[in-house]
Design an enzyme around this catalytic site. Structure first.
Site, PDB file in Angstrom:
ATOM      1  N   GLN A  47       0.835  -1.208   0.000  1.00 27.27           N
ATOM      2  CA  GLN A  47       0.000   0.000   0.000  1.00 27.27           C
ATOM      3  C   GLN A  47       0.871   1.260   0.000  1.00 27.27           C
ATOM      4  O   GLN A  47       2.010   1.232   0.501  1.00 27.27           O
ATOM      5  CB  GLN A  47      -0.920   0.054   1.252  1.00 27.27           C
ATOM      6  CG  GLN A  47      -2.173  -0.798   1.161  1.00 27.27           C
ATOM      7  CD  GLN A  47      -1.965  -2.227   1.650  1.00 27.27           C
ATOM      8  OE1 GLN A  47      -1.107  -2.482   2.529  1.00 27.27           O
ATOM      9  NE2 GLN A  47      -2.725  -3.147   1.107  1.00 27.27           N
ATOM     10  N   CYS A  76      -6.360   1.012   7.006  1.00 26.07           N
ATOM     11  CA  CYS A  76      -5.219   0.092   6.947  1.00 26.07           C
ATOM     12  C   CYS A  76      -4.576   0.076   8.323  1.00 26.07           C
ATOM     13  O   CYS A  76      -4.052   1.108   8.767  1.00 26.07           O
ATOM     14  CB  CYS A  76      -4.211   0.547   5.885  1.00 26.07           C
ATOM     15  SG  CYS A  76      -2.695  -0.446   5.867  1.00 26.07           S
ATOM     16  N   HIS A 162     -14.191  -7.163   5.391  1.00 19.82           N
ATOM     17  CA  HIS A 162     -13.457  -8.416   5.623  1.00 19.82           C
ATOM     18  C   HIS A 162     -14.414  -9.602   5.628  1.00 19.82           C
ATOM     19  O   HIS A 162     -15.527  -9.490   6.161  1.00 19.82           O
ATOM     20  CB  HIS A 162     -12.715  -8.363   6.958  1.00 19.82           C
ATOM     21  CG  HIS A 162     -11.543  -7.426   6.947  1.00 19.82           C
ATOM     22  ND1 HIS A 162     -10.268  -7.835   6.624  1.00 19.82           N
ATOM     23  CD2 HIS A 162     -11.462  -6.100   7.178  1.00 19.82           C
ATOM     24  CE1 HIS A 162      -9.458  -6.789   6.670  1.00 19.82           C
ATOM     25  NE2 HIS A 162     -10.151  -5.721   6.995  1.00 19.82           N
ATOM     26  N   GLU A 212      -5.517  -9.916   0.598  1.00 19.77           N
ATOM     27  CA  GLU A 212      -6.022  -8.548   0.693  1.00 19.77           C
ATOM     28  C   GLU A 212      -6.642  -8.060  -0.620  1.00 19.77           C
ATOM     29  O   GLU A 212      -6.105  -8.314  -1.704  1.00 19.77           O
ATOM     30  CB  GLU A 212      -4.896  -7.570   1.092  1.00 19.77           C
ATOM     31  CG  GLU A 212      -4.483  -7.672   2.532  1.00 19.77           C
ATOM     32  CD  GLU A 212      -3.740  -6.435   2.985  1.00 19.77           C
ATOM     33  OE1 GLU A 212      -4.010  -5.341   2.428  1.00 19.77           O
ATOM     34  OE2 GLU A 212      -2.889  -6.544   3.888  1.00 19.77           O
ATOM     35  N   CYS A 221      -1.960  -8.396   8.007  1.00 17.39           N
ATOM     36  CA  CYS A 221      -3.031  -7.428   7.714  1.00 17.39           C
ATOM     37  C   CYS A 221      -3.611  -6.989   9.049  1.00 17.39           C
ATOM     38  O   CYS A 221      -4.200  -7.805   9.768  1.00 17.39           O
ATOM     39  CB  CYS A 221      -4.102  -8.091   6.835  1.00 17.39           C
ATOM     40  SG  CYS A 221      -5.484  -6.998   6.439  1.00 17.39           S
ATOM     41  N   GLY A 222      -3.425  -5.720   9.398  1.00 16.49           N
ATOM     42  CA  GLY A 222      -3.861  -5.237  10.715  1.00 16.49           C
ATOM     43  C   GLY A 222      -5.372  -5.243  10.872  1.00 16.49           C
ATOM     44  O   GLY A 222      -5.905  -5.775  11.859  1.00 16.49           O
ATOM     45  N   THR A 223      -6.089  -4.670   9.904  1.00  8.77           N
ATOM     46  CA  THR A 223      -7.555  -4.686  10.001  1.00  8.77           C
ATOM     47  C   THR A 223      -8.062  -6.117   9.888  1.00  8.77           C
ATOM     48  O   THR A 223      -9.077  -6.477  10.500  1.00  8.77           O
ATOM     49  CB  THR A 223      -8.196  -3.832   8.884  1.00  8.77           C
ATOM     50  OG1 THR A 223      -7.655  -4.219   7.604  1.00  8.77           O
ATOM     51  CG2 THR A 223      -7.978  -2.353   9.140  1.00  8.77           C
ATOM     52  N   GLY A 224      -7.320  -6.957   9.140  1.00  3.83           N
ATOM     53  CA  GLY A 224      -7.706  -8.370   9.036  1.00  3.83           C
ATOM     54  C   GLY A 224      -7.581  -9.085  10.363  1.00  3.83           C
ATOM     55  O   GLY A 224      -8.419  -9.929  10.717  1.00  3.83           O
TER      56      GLY A 224
HETATM   57  N1  API Z   1      -6.266  -4.149   1.365  1.00  2.00           N
HETATM   58  C1  API Z   1      -7.052  -3.357   2.344  1.00  2.00           C
HETATM   59  C2  API Z   1      -6.271  -2.086   2.756  1.00  2.00           C
HETATM   60  C3  API Z   1      -4.997  -2.413   3.539  1.00  2.00           C
HETATM   61  C4  API Z   1      -5.301  -3.165   4.819  1.00  2.00           C
HETATM   62  C5  API Z   1      -4.119  -3.868   5.495  1.00  2.00           C
HETATM   63  N2  API Z   1      -2.824  -3.707   4.880  1.00  2.00           N
HETATM   64  C6  API Z   1      -4.076  -3.579   7.001  1.00  2.00           C
HETATM   65  O1  API Z   1      -2.990  -3.614   7.601  1.00  2.00           O
HETATM   66  O2  API Z   1      -5.172  -3.367   7.566  1.00  2.00           O
HETATM   67  C7  API Z   1      -8.399  -2.987   1.705  1.00  2.00           C
HETATM   68  O3  API Z   1      -8.488  -2.964   0.461  1.00  2.00           O
HETATM   69  O4  API Z   1      -9.336  -2.719   2.467  1.00  2.00           O
END
Ligand code: API
Length: 286
Positions: A47, A76, A162, A212, A221-224
């Site tokens: 990103q 993110c 997600h 992602e 992936c943090g939000t993941g």
């Molecule tokens: N690919 C994600 C954005 C980056 C999220 C990820 N890199 C994190 O750390 O949350 C999306 O399209 O919503």
């Protein structure tokens, strides 16, 4: 020459090109982002993160996120930790706890000792229409038809969508590339979706791989991780705080339950500084 200064950072191997768009002019376009993110013709990253002045009075900065495919998205998590470290290291603020404006609301990162950053990622969204996910129920476990097979998942938004799947076998053997790509573009996710594959090790520990949206599988992936802990808790499989083991390292996720914010704690690292001439020919893979 039109030189752009950038900083290369990562959160558990999820890597970013970070641009100070306060002290230098930078106008993003999908084509420019795709080129900068390309690992062969550009700088390379999952990103690209922009640091901008806030547009709302109750925020210190505005934080914009672009996937490697050039699309702008609203959140993110790993990037939020890097964003906070960046603005402090660059002397853009003397605060240690920040209010950061994103397209999905204000998040609050706080720098802690060493390279650790804690982020209040806000309250998870479970209503299908707000994820968005096409469904006639708001059941925690939903069934999706994928290529003739039925897949069970939990849909959660952390400001970005997600789909979390529970895998019973070793997550290293989960069909992340193939099934992740199929679900990412499934018509029931009208804005596409990030696809998490979660192996529950214990009520306080999981392994997680994420395909992602707009980037493919990343090392973390943090939000993941936030979405997976929310999904696992709602399914009665987890009891936060939870250690999330990703391929890039460990995150700690805290959550007190529905209506409460998710707190994500993990590292943020600066790898190198760089300069790139934006006037050079911009090639991309054919
Ligand atoms: N690919 C994600 C954005 C980056 C999220 C990820 N890199 C994190 O750390 O949350 C999306 O399209 O919503």
């Amino acid at each position: 020459m039109n030189l752009l200064h950038f900083t290369k950072m990562h959160g558990l191997g999820n890597d970013f090109v970070v641009i100070d768009a306060i002290r230098q002019r930078f106008t993003p376009s999908p084509e420019l982002v795709r080129w900068l993110a390309d690992r062969h013709f550009g700088i390379g990253c999952d990103q690209l993160l922009l640091v901008e002045p806030p547009t709302r009075p109750d925020a210190d900065f505005r934080y914009r996120i672009f996937n490697a495919d050039g699309g702008e998205v609203a959140q993110c998590g790993n990037g939020a930790r890097c964003f906070a470290r960046f603005v402090v290291e660059k002397g853009l603020t003397s605060k240690r706890r920040l209010r950061v404006e994103t397209a999905s609301g204000v998040i609050e990162p706080e720098l802690r000792e060493a390279d650790e950053v804690a982020v209040d990622m806000g309250v998870p969204v479970l209503e299908p229409a707000r994820i968005p996910f096409v469904s006639d129920t708001d059941a925690v476990v939903q069934t999706l038809e994928v290529d003739g097979a039925r897949v069970e998942l939990t849909a959660v938004s952390m400001g970005n969508p997600h789909a979390v799947l529970v895998v019973v076998e070793d997550v290293d053997r989960a069909p992340v590339a193939e099934l992740g790509a199929q679900i990412e573009r499934h018509p029931r996710f009208p804005e596409r979706v990030n696809v998490g594959f979660m192996q529950v090790l214990a009520p306080d520990a999981i392994r997680l791989r994420v395909f992602e949206r707009g980037a493919g599988e990343t090392l973390a992936c943090g939000t993941g991780a936030c979405a997976a802990v929310v999904a696992g808790t709602l399914r009665g499989l987890l009891r936060p705080p939870v250690t999330v083991h990703t391929r890039g390292g460990r995150l700690r996720i805290e959550w007190a339950g529905p209506g409460q914010p998710v707190i994500m704690i993990g590292p943020a690292r600066t790898v190198f500084e760089g300069v790139i001439d934006l006037d050079q020919p911009r090639e991309l893979p054919r």
